[in-house]
Structure formats: structure tokens, C-alpha cells
Design a protein around this motif. Structure first.
Motif, PDB file in Angstrom:
ATOM      1  N   ASP A 175      -7.553  -4.870  -3.696  1.00  0.00           N
ATOM      2  CA  ASP A 175      -7.234  -3.469  -3.563  1.00  0.00           C
ATOM      3  C   ASP A 175      -5.734  -3.637  -4.117  1.00  0.00           C
ATOM      4  OD1 ASP A 175      -6.840  -0.775  -3.564  1.00  0.00           O
ATOM      5  OD2 ASP A 175      -6.692  -0.602  -1.552  1.00  0.00           O
ATOM      6  N   GLY A 231      -8.228   1.952  -9.362  1.00  0.00           N
ATOM      7  CA  GLY A 231      -7.745   3.278  -9.390  1.00  0.00           C
ATOM      8  C   GLY A 231      -7.454   3.512 -10.923  1.00  0.00           C
ATOM      9  N   SER A 232      -6.183   3.133 -11.088  1.00  0.00           N
ATOM     10  CA  SER A 232      -6.085   3.616 -12.643  1.00  0.00           C
ATOM     11  C   SER A 232      -6.713   2.926 -13.531  1.00  0.00           C
ATOM     12  CB  SER A 232      -4.366   3.320 -12.825  1.00  0.00           C
ATOM     13  OG  SER A 232      -3.794   2.601 -11.746  1.00  0.00           O
ATOM     14  N   VAL A 290      -5.869  -4.032  -9.987  1.00  0.00           N
ATOM     15  CA  VAL A 290      -6.636  -4.455 -10.379  1.00  0.00           C
ATOM     16  C   VAL A 290      -7.228  -4.051 -11.899  1.00  0.00           C
ATOM     17  CG1 VAL A 290      -9.228  -4.885 -10.249  1.00  0.00           C
ATOM     18  CG2 VAL A 290      -7.699  -5.197  -8.236  1.00  0.00           C
ATOM     19  N   PRO A 328       0.682  -1.392  -0.161  1.00  0.00           N
ATOM     20  CA  PRO A 328       0.061   0.048   0.038  1.00  0.00           C
ATOM     21  C   PRO A 328       0.867   1.335  -0.120  1.00  0.00           C
ATOM     22  CG  PRO A 328      -0.057  -1.043   2.242  1.00  0.00           C
ATOM     23  CD  PRO A 328       0.705  -1.950   1.248  1.00  0.00           C
ATOM     24  N   GLN A 341       0.579   0.284  -9.187  1.00  0.00           N
ATOM     25  CA  GLN A 341       1.656  -0.874  -9.060  1.00  0.00           C
ATOM     26  C   GLN A 341       1.128  -2.171  -9.800  1.00  0.00           C
ATOM     27  OE1 GLN A 341       3.670  -0.579  -5.356  1.00  0.00           O
ATOM     28  NE2 GLN A 341       1.779   0.145  -4.645  1.00  0.00           N
TER      29      GLN A 341
HETATM   30  C1  DX5 Z   1      -2.912   1.625  -2.487  1.00  0.00           C
HETATM   31  C2  DX5 Z   1      -4.113   2.058  -2.486  1.00  0.00           C
HETATM   32  C3  DX5 Z   1      -5.201   1.582  -3.691  1.00  0.00           C
HETATM   33  C4  DX5 Z   1      -4.825   2.302  -4.949  1.00  0.00           C
HETATM   34  C5  DX5 Z   1      -5.122   1.310  -6.026  1.00  0.00           C
HETATM   35  O1  DX5 Z   1      -2.378   1.691  -1.569  1.00  0.00           O
HETATM   36  O2  DX5 Z   1      -4.872   1.415  -1.471  1.00  0.00           O
HETATM   37  O3  DX5 Z   1      -6.635   1.765  -3.211  1.00  0.00           O
HETATM   38  O4  DX5 Z   1      -5.608   3.452  -5.119  1.00  0.00           O
HETATM   39  O5  DX5 Z   1      -4.882   1.805  -7.421  1.00  0.00           O
HETATM   40  P1  DX5 Z   1      -4.435   1.155  -8.674  1.00  0.00           P
HETATM   41  O6  DX5 Z   1      -5.647   0.319  -8.861  1.00  0.00           O
HETATM   42  O7  DX5 Z   1      -4.207   1.953  -9.436  1.00  0.00           O
HETATM   43  O8  DX5 Z   1      -3.536  -0.146  -8.257  1.00  0.00           O
END
Ligand code: DX5
Ligand code: ZN
Length: 216
Positions: A175, A197-198, A178, A141, A146
Motif C-alpha cells: 500500500d 489510490g491516485s 503503487v 501512512p 506519496q
Molecule cells: C496511505 C493509505 C493508502 C493510500 C494510497 O496512508 O493507506 O491506502 O490511499 O494512496 P496512493 O496509491 O495514492 O499512494
């Protein structure tokens, strides 16, 4: 039942938050995932409650709050006052996890526990029936964008079995990293909620991407 999708605010455009929240409100997504970081528990700082107050005003979807901070129990009232649906705390940040879970539920929120990639699923065996959500981190995290750690799939299967062999009603959320490909693997392994997220916010058509992730 279709899997749930929770786009992560971390990848939104903060210079035009209103447009991104309009997209979220119009989309088929289920929750908005909100990452709070403190620069201590994780090596990054994201946003705090003064900013989130405006996000909460703009967003019509339930807020799924992921606290990547030490002593998350100190902020239960602030998360509740945002109107959050769920509050996710890291097991690694809570020596008195049972107490924190009770406090979250007493404050009217769904109680979620999050595990870092190196934390075994078995650590939850004595608390699984108290939990509404278990979230597995599939990246370390702190940052969006990533690469997905594939060992998470083994952890999902182990957690699915633990939940199904107990009286637990916990949803499994994943999380980190994905996208369409990893999301399909996760849903097939028994995941209920995909955080993205991305994959959502960097997509050419974010609303369409949410539909795709919901129908994996
Ligand atoms: C990372 C966060 C995630 C992040 C995921 O520490 O907890 O929630 O926003 O982002 P993606 O989907 O881009 O890996
Ligand atoms: Zn998160």
C-alpha cells in the motif's frame, strides 16, 4: 494466478461517490481498500463509519479495511457491521496483536496485519501462520499520492520467503505509491495484492488502469 487489485477509496471523488462506486463495481478490481485515520496514529483524518455506511451500500466489491488508528480493536464490531471482508491493523498500534487477530477472525473477517516502512518483517515471525494478509506500507501512512519507498521490495522478498518456508497462507499486500512501474516491481518480487489510490482514480480511464494493474 493474476495479482489482485484494491483501489483505495481515499483518492475517490467524495462529491460524486456514486459514480466512482459504479466504476469500481463495473471494473475488474478485486477489493475496495478503505483507509480509516484518527489524527493520532497518523497525522491526518479521513472518514468514519457514518460515511462508510453509504460506501458499503454502494460498493459490490469486498471491503478491505485499513485502520490507521490507535486501539483498532475497539472498532472490530463497527468494521464487521460494515460487512467488511478483511480488517487490517497496524502492528505498531497493537501491543497484544495475537489477541486482536483472534478477535478479528472470531468476527468472521480475514485478519490482516500492516507494517510501517521502518518496521522489520521479522517482527511477524511468531504470528505469520495466524495471518490471512500481511500488508507492507510502501509510504509513511496518512496521505495518498506519496512516492514509493523502494526498500519495500527487499521487505517483500523477505516476507515471501518467510511465508513460503512456513505453513502460512497469508497474502502479501502493498500500500502506497503503487502505479504501473512500481506495481510491476512488486508483482515480480512476489506481491499478491496491489493497493492503488491516485494511480487509479487520477487516471484518464480508471477502469482501464485497473486492468493494466491486474495484468502486470
Ligand atoms: C496511505 C493509505 C493508502 C493510500 C494510497 O496512508 O493507506 O491506502 O490511499 O494512496 P496512493 O496509491 O495514492 O499512494
Ligand atoms: Zn491504506
Amino acid at each position: 494466478m493474476k495479482n489482485l487489485v484494491a483501489p483505495s477509496l481515499l483518492s475517490a471523488n467524495f462529491a460524486d461517490l456514486a459514480s466512482d462506486m459504479e466504476m469500481i463495481n463495473n471494473s475488474e478490481c478485486d477489493w475496495l481498500h478503505i483507509d480509516i485515520m484518527d489524527g493520532v496514529f497518523v497525522p491526518n483524518i479521513s472518514f468514519g463509519f457514518p460515511v462508510l455506511k453509504y460506501v458499503a451500500q454502494l460498493c459490490k466489491k469486498p471491503l478491505d479495511v485499513h485502520l490507521m488508528i490507535v486501539q483498532p480493536e475497539k472498532f472490530i464490531n463497527e468494521v464487521r457491521d460494515l460487512g467488511a471482508y478483511s480488517m487490517n491493523v497496524h502492528v505498531e498500534a497493537c501491543p497484544h496483536l495475537h489477541r486482536v487477530i483472534q478477535m478479528i477472525k472470531e468476527n468472521g473477517m480475514k485478519a490482516g496485519v500492516t507494517l510501517n516502512p521502518a518496521t522489520p518483517v521479522s517482527t511477524l515471525v511468531d504470528i505469520i501462520e495466524e495471518l490471512d494478509i500481511v500488508m507492507l506500507m510502501s509510504v509513511n501512512p496518512g496521505f495518498g499520492g506519496q512516492k514509493f519507498i523502494t526498500h519495500t521490495l527487499d521487505k517483500v522478498r523477505e516476507l515471501r520467503a518467510m511465508i513460503d518456508n512456513s505453513d502460512s497462507h497469508a497474502l502479501i499486500e502493498v500500500d502506497g505509491g503503487v502505479n504501473r512501474e512500481t506495481g510491476k516491481w512488486l508483482v515480480d518480487a512476489g506481491v499478491d495484492v496491489l493497493v492503488a489510490g491516485s494511480a487509479v482514480f487520477k487516471a484518464v480511464d480508471p477502469e482501464e488502469e485497473i486492468c493494466i494493474l491486474k495484468n502486470l
